[in-house]
Design a protein around this motif. Structure first.
Motif, PDB file in Angstrom:
ATOM      1  N   ASP A  55      57.194  30.539  42.201  1.00  0.00           N
ATOM      2  CA  ASP A  55      56.883  30.034  43.466  1.00  0.00           C
ATOM      3  C   ASP A  55      55.299  30.391  43.901  1.00  0.00           C
ATOM      4  OD1 ASP A  55      57.462  29.282  46.143  1.00  0.00           O
ATOM      5  OD2 ASP A  55      58.656  30.818  47.033  1.00  0.00           O
ATOM      6  N   ALA A  88      58.155  24.590  40.859  1.00  0.00           N
ATOM      7  CA  ALA A  88      57.015  24.822  41.332  1.00  0.00           C
ATOM      8  C   ALA A  88      55.650  23.926  41.304  1.00  0.00           C
ATOM      9  CB  ALA A  88      56.467  26.155  40.886  1.00  0.00           C
ATOM     10  N   LEU A 146      53.846  26.638  35.257  1.00  0.00           N
ATOM     11  CA  LEU A 146      55.021  26.386  36.444  1.00  0.00           C
ATOM     12  C   LEU A 146      56.136  26.064  35.878  1.00  0.00           C
ATOM     13  CD1 LEU A 146      51.903  26.179  37.513  1.00  0.00           C
ATOM     14  CD2 LEU A 146      52.976  25.681  39.698  1.00  0.00           C
TER      15      LEU A 146
END
Length: 125
Positions: free
Chosen positions: A121, A59, A55
């Motif tokens: 996201d 995020a 990530l």
């Protein structure tokens, strides 16, 4: 000797999502494993740091802040990812998360950063 993969439970996230030849999407199996790992984090069954390298920083902060979003009595199990490529270097996918009595949906957006795909996201409902 190569380092052992990050394992929590039975799912190993052994290799990063690496960009292949031009126009190639990440491998479906690896996308499903990433979705499974995130579902486990969102259900409180996996520590978030086990997916931190998949990530972006933002995020990851959102994932930690979100905490337990999936209320499950049993371990979640994700279905086959439905993948779209809205533009070059961007993948959006959704997965059905089987949680027992009520299934959920997990949506992820991944972007190519250098040679690696990173989740930028996520949403769940």
């Amino acid at each position: 000797m190569s380092p052992s993969p990050q394992v929590h439970g039975s799912l190993a996230l052994d290799t990063p999502l690496v960009w292949g030849p031009p126009g190639a999407l990440p491998d479906e199996r690896r996308l499903r494993h990433l979705g499974q790992a995130l579902a486990e984090v969102l259900s409180g069954r996996r520590p978030p740091e086990t997916v931190a390298d998949r990530l972006t920083d933002q995020a990851y902060r959102e994932l930690v802040r979100a905490g337990r979003m999936l209320d499950t009595r049993r371990p979640p199990f994700v279905g086959v990812p439905h993948v779209k490529e809205p533009s070059d270097g961007v993948v959006e996918m959704c997965l059905l998360v089987h949680c027992g009595e009520r299934d959920r949906v997990l949506a992820l957006r991944l972007e190519r950063r250098g040679v690696q795909w990173l989740c930028t996201d996520f949403e769940t409902a």
